[in-house]
Design a protein around this motif. Structure first.
Motif, PDB file in Angstrom:
ATOM      1  N   ARG A   1     -11.434  64.873  50.937  1.00  0.00           N
ATOM      2  CA  ARG A   1     -10.832  64.954  49.609  1.00  0.00           C
ATOM      3  C   ARG A   1     -10.140  66.301  49.399  1.00  0.00           C
ATOM      4  N   LEU A   2      -8.961  66.278  48.829  1.00  0.00           N
ATOM      5  CA  LEU A   2      -8.280  67.516  48.482  1.00  0.00           C
ATOM      6  C   LEU A   2      -8.706  67.956  47.088  1.00  0.00           C
ATOM      7  N   ASP A   3      -8.673  69.252  46.854  1.00  0.00           N
ATOM      8  CA  ASP A   3      -9.101  69.829  45.576  1.00  0.00           C
ATOM      9  C   ASP A   3      -7.908  69.865  44.632  1.00  0.00           C
TER      10      ASP A   3
ATOM     11  N   ALA B   1      -7.557  72.882  42.076  1.00  0.00           N
ATOM     12  CA  ALA B   1      -7.202  74.134  42.765  1.00  0.00           C
ATOM     13  C   ALA B   1      -5.738  74.117  43.188  1.00  0.00           C
ATOM     14  N   MET B   2      -5.284  72.990  43.689  1.00  0.00           N
ATOM     15  CA  MET B   2      -3.887  72.879  44.084  1.00  0.00           C
ATOM     16  C   MET B   2      -2.965  72.997  42.882  1.00  0.00           C
ATOM     17  N   ALA B   3      -3.389  72.429  41.758  1.00  0.00           N
ATOM     18  CA  ALA B   3      -2.579  72.526  40.542  1.00  0.00           C
ATOM     19  C   ALA B   3      -2.448  73.973  40.084  1.00  0.00           C
ATOM     20  N   ALA B   4      -3.502  74.760  40.302  1.00  0.00           N
ATOM     21  CA  ALA B   4      -3.454  76.176  39.926  1.00  0.00           C
ATOM     22  C   ALA B   4      -2.417  76.929  40.748  1.00  0.00           C
ATOM     23  N   LEU B   5      -2.171  76.450  41.976  1.00  0.00           N
ATOM     24  CA  LEU B   5      -1.163  77.099  42.823  1.00  0.00           C
ATOM     25  C   LEU B   5       0.255  76.670  42.477  1.00  0.00           C
TER      26      LEU B   5
ATOM     27  N   PHE C   1     -17.416  68.786  51.130  1.00  0.00           N
ATOM     28  CA  PHE C   1     -16.490  69.835  50.710  1.00  0.00           C
ATOM     29  C   PHE C   1     -15.148  69.232  50.337  1.00  0.00           C
ATOM     30  N   THR C   2     -14.392  69.995  49.566  1.00  0.00           N
ATOM     31  CA  THR C   2     -13.011  69.635  49.288  1.00  0.00           C
ATOM     32  C   THR C   2     -12.099  70.618  50.008  1.00  0.00           C
TER      33      THR C   2
END
Length: 268
Positions: free
Chosen positions: A106-108, A111-115, A148-149
């Motif tokens: 699974r991708l986070d 967290a990716m949106a924060a980038l 984990f993600t």
């Protein structure tokens, strides 16, 4: 999870075994053969990304050292260079998972949106589609951690400060591990590679964020990590260094590999 939202493996059967049982046994054997290296919990590691017969033993040195934190580390921020598709800055995918023969990771999303707010970060599935530098790390991660993600970043031409800024956004606490995927010199004669790679390792240990792509294909993510790690007061440790002439290749034109761990001096 809808399978269409996962990036399928691109180099299974080439860089590592395509059959799940064979892959599982291969990674487990590499981890079991790695010597125990007592250390404080690493915040970051640098590991190579060639075919497992070439660089697997070197990568396993770093991954095996993470065993005490198997259940504690819950997020992996994975950065590697782009070999197939050029990109400016750092590229995230749009999918929700990365698949390997061992299953989906699974991708986070948050967290990716924060980038996404950073101008040097883009969304680009084409950069990720055939890229092996990130993919070859995934089975190691799946065998080393229970749950984990993942935040996968393909790093093209980027300034160290741009990479460091992205790392700072995701630095987190002990639950977050930063993984930089990089080989060292490419296609030099054996003895020359030993000299060049030894010098590159010294630069990394000195936190000299001016590593050149000729010294390491992952120079751009490495330099960003060195900048951020130095600011956080981490200490660098060289865990292994060799080249393909030491493992499964000839000695006329070799590729260099090294594994590093970065940890707080006052941790653990």
């Amino acid at each position: 999870m809808n399978s269409v939202s996962a990036r399928p493996p691109a180099v299974a059967g080439m860089f590592y075994p395509a059959a799940a049982s064979t892959l599982r046994a291969s990674v487990d054997a590499l981890l079991a053969a790695a010597p125990a290296l007592p250390m404080a919990q690493p915040k970051a590691i640098i590991v190579p990304h060639a075919g497992y017969i070439y660089s697997g033993p070197t990568a396993a040195r770093a991954y095996a050292a993470l065993a005490p934190w198997r259940q504690h580390i819950r997020r992996i921020v994975l950065l590697g260079p782009t070999h197939r598709v050029a990109v400016r800055g750092l590229a995230l995918p749009t999918v929700q998972a990365f698949a390997t023969p061992l299953g989906d990771i699974r991708l986070d999303g948050p967290a990716m949106a924060a980038l996404d707010e950073l101008p040097q970060v883009s969304r680009n599935d084409a950069v990720h589609a055939l890229e092996h530098s990130l993919e070859v790390q995934l089975p190691f991660l799946q065998r080393c951690f229970d749950d984990f993600t993942l935040v996968p970043l393909a790093v093209g031409d980027a300034e160290p400060e741009e990479v460091a800024e992205a790392l700072e956004r995701l630095w987190g606490g002990d639950e977050t591990l930063l993984v930089i995927s990089s080989d060292l010199s490419h296609y030099l004669p054996y003895a020359t590679a030993q000299q060049v790679d030894g010098d590159t390792c010294r630069h990394i240990l000195d936190f000299d964020a001016r590593v050149h792509p000729r010294q390491a294909c992952g120079a751009y993510p490495i330099n960003g990590l060195l900048l951020a790690a130095h600011r956080h007061g981490l200490q660098a440790r060289l865990l292994a260094c060799c080249n393909s002439g030491d493992t499964a290749g000839d000695r006329e034109r070799v590729v260099g590999y090294a594994a590093f761990a970065f940890a707080s001096s006052d941790h653990g």
